[in-house]
Motif scaffolding. Structure first.
Motif, PDB file in Angstrom:
ATOM      1  N   GLY A  28       0.830  -1.223   0.000  1.00  0.00           N
ATOM      2  CA  GLY A  28       0.000   0.000   0.000  1.00  0.00           C
ATOM      3  C   GLY A  28       0.850   1.252   0.000  1.00  0.00           C
ATOM      4  N   SER A  29       1.954   1.211   0.739  1.00  0.00           N
ATOM      5  CA  SER A  29       2.848   2.393   0.748  1.00  0.00           C
ATOM      6  C   SER A  29       3.451   2.632  -0.625  1.00  0.00           C
ATOM      7  CB  SER A  29       3.960   2.167   1.791  1.00  0.00           C
ATOM      8  OG  SER A  29       3.416   2.023   3.090  1.00  0.00           O
ATOM      9  N   GLN A  30       3.837   1.548  -1.305  1.00  0.00           N
ATOM     10  CA  GLN A  30       4.399   1.711  -2.649  1.00  0.00           C
ATOM     11  C   GLN A  30       3.368   2.264  -3.626  1.00  0.00           C
ATOM     12  OE1 GLN A  30       5.944  -2.139  -3.703  1.00  0.00           O
ATOM     13  NE2 GLN A  30       7.704  -1.990  -2.278  1.00  0.00           N
ATOM     14  N   LEU A  36       1.172   9.335  -5.806  1.00  0.00           N
ATOM     15  CA  LEU A  36       1.613  10.730  -5.615  1.00  0.00           C
ATOM     16  C   LEU A  36       2.559  11.183  -6.723  1.00  0.00           C
ATOM     17  CD1 LEU A  36       2.218  10.726  -1.737  1.00  0.00           C
ATOM     18  CD2 LEU A  36       0.361  11.849  -3.002  1.00  0.00           C
ATOM     19  N   SER A  37       3.446  10.268  -7.108  1.00  0.00           N
ATOM     20  CA  SER A  37       4.386  10.625  -8.190  1.00  0.00           C
ATOM     21  C   SER A  37       3.646  10.911  -9.489  1.00  0.00           C
ATOM     22  CB  SER A  37       5.387   9.475  -8.363  1.00  0.00           C
ATOM     23  OG  SER A  37       6.256   9.736  -9.451  1.00  0.00           O
ATOM     24  N   LEU A  39       0.513  11.805  -9.732  1.00  0.00           N
ATOM     25  CA  LEU A  39      -0.235  13.047  -9.576  1.00  0.00           C
ATOM     26  C   LEU A  39       0.659  14.265  -9.815  1.00  0.00           C
ATOM     27  CD1 LEU A  39      -2.481  12.270  -6.447  1.00  0.00           C
ATOM     28  CD2 LEU A  39      -3.228  12.594  -8.826  1.00  0.00           C
ATOM     29  N   ASN A  40       1.865  14.176  -9.294  1.00  0.00           N
ATOM     30  CA  ASN A  40       2.814  15.285  -9.539  1.00  0.00           C
ATOM     31  C   ASN A  40       3.128  15.431 -11.028  1.00  0.00           C
ATOM     32  OD1 ASN A  40       2.966  15.876  -6.792  1.00  0.00           O
ATOM     33  ND2 ASN A  40       4.679  14.458  -6.455  1.00  0.00           N
ATOM     34  N   GLU A  41       3.324  14.287 -11.666  1.00  0.00           N
ATOM     35  CA  GLU A  41       3.603  14.339 -13.118  1.00  0.00           C
ATOM     36  C   GLU A  41       2.411  14.916 -13.870  1.00  0.00           C
ATOM     37  OE1 GLU A  41       4.616  10.428 -14.287  1.00  0.00           O
ATOM     38  OE2 GLU A  41       6.586  10.444 -13.318  1.00  0.00           O
ATOM     39  N   LEU A  42       1.214  14.496 -13.429  1.00  0.00           N
ATOM     40  CA  LEU A  42       0.018  15.036 -14.094  1.00  0.00           C
ATOM     41  C   LEU A  42      -0.104  16.542 -13.877  1.00  0.00           C
ATOM     42  CD1 LEU A  42      -2.632  12.262 -13.296  1.00  0.00           C
ATOM     43  CD2 LEU A  42      -1.644  12.829 -15.528  1.00  0.00           C
ATOM     44  N   ASP A  43       0.230  17.001 -12.673  1.00  0.00           N
ATOM     45  CA  ASP A  43       0.185  18.454 -12.419  1.00  0.00           C
ATOM     46  C   ASP A  43       1.188  19.202 -13.308  1.00  0.00           C
ATOM     47  OD1 ASP A  43      -1.806  18.092 -10.556  1.00  0.00           O
ATOM     48  OD2 ASP A  43      -0.411  18.013  -8.824  1.00  0.00           O
TER      49      ASP A  43
END
Length: 323
Positions: A28-30, A36-37, A39-43
């Motif tokens: 789950g942590s991975q 998150l990574s 999402l950052n790339e999408l942003d």
């Protein structure tokens, strides 16, 4: 001791239940980190997309402005082309008219005819001036002791010397055999016959100048009123003051803006007016010389200037010179 035994037992008997939980937590942590990574790339991609949209919008606006300018330039170019076509048509028509006029001038009734008429006209002028020259020949008197043309002398009434003029050389000019002498002052010893001969000579010059001016169709700056040895010349703006005896009448003439007449002869004791009249007569001769392309010899050489005027008109070059 008992507690340690319990932990060991739990680890031996319950480890198979605990390991899946630990693995699930790690997975789950991975997954959360990967989310998150992403999402950052999408942003980041969204920001890049927004910036590109902004750039595209600016480029679109610039393109519209450029299109409008191009459209206006095309319209202006079209107007210029239409104007150029109209001007080209007008130029072509003007060129055709010019060619027609050139052919007309080159024809029998063109420039050649004008040159022929000019030659005939100048030949006629030359003939009439030659007749005047025969009536009033201006020649050099040889073998005499003639008076200097327009030579002035200061005559002292107390000395009693006669007024006269000194001889210049043995080749003085004459008109119809008469020398031209102007005296500065009349006195008791003045040769009256010499004064009369000078007045007659000036009358001859005035007649010659009047005739030549009429033949050349030149209005004289200082008109002449011919009267033989009692001729006058008119000045519309006199620069010589009249004598004291004529001061009142001259002031009245200037007030009325009338031309002042100056005698081409000695009138009583007044010689200033006569000298000024001769000066104006020479100016008329200079005017005629300038009209035919000649040059004046000097401001005090009336007969010399007149002889130069006759020489130029009677020369063969006068007929061939274009007007």
């Amino acid at each position: 001791m008992k507690l340690r035994r319990r932990k060991n037992w739990f680890s031996r008997n319950c480890s198979h239940l605990y390991s899946p939980l630990v693995s699930g937590w790690r997975y789950g942590s991975q997954v959360e980190a990967e989310s998150l990574s992403r999402l950052n790339e999408l942003d980041e991609m969204k920001e890049k997309l927004d910036s590109r949209k902004l750039v595209m919008g600016n480029m679109s606006m610039h393109s519209k402005v450029v299109k409008e300018k191009v459209k206006k330039q095309e319209e202006q170019l079209s107007n210029d082309i239409r104007s150029l076509l109209v001007a080209g048509t007008s130029l072509s028509a003007a060129s055709k008219r010019l060619q027609d006029e050139s052919r007309s001038l080159a024809g029998e009734r063109g420039y050649g005819q004008l040159r022929t008429l000019q030659r005939v006209f100048r030949t006629r002028q030359q003939y009439m001036v030659s007749q005047v020259h025969m009536l009033y020949p201006v020649r050099v008197a040889i073998g005499q002791a003639p008076e200097q043309e327009l030579e002035f002398f200061n005559n002292s009434s107390s000395s009693g010397d006669s007024a006269g003029s000194k001889p210049l050389d043995h080749g003085s000019l004459t008109i119809a055999g008469l020398h031209l002498t102007v005296f500065t002052k009349m006195s008791f010893f003045t040769d009256k016959k010499e004064v009369q001969r000078s007045a007659t000579a000036l009358g001859y010059v005035a007649h010659v100048v009047t005739l030549i001016a009429s033949y050349l169709q030149v209005p004289l700056r200082y008109p002449l009123r011919f009267g033989g040895s009692r001729s006058y010349i008119r000045d519309y703006a006199p620069s010589v003051e009249p004598s004291s005896s004529d001061l009142t009448s001259s002031s009245a003439v200037s007030t009325n803006s009338r031309p002042v007449e100056f005698p081409l002869f000695l009138e009583g004791q007044d010689s200033t007016r006569a000298a000024y009249a001769v000066f104006l007569l020479n100016k008329d001769i200079e005017q005629l010389l300038n009209y035919i392309g000649g040059r004046s010899i000097g401001p005090r050489h009336v007969l010399a200037n007149l002889k130069e005027l006759l020489r130029i008109i009677l020369s063969p070059e006068y007929i061939d010179t274009s007007l």
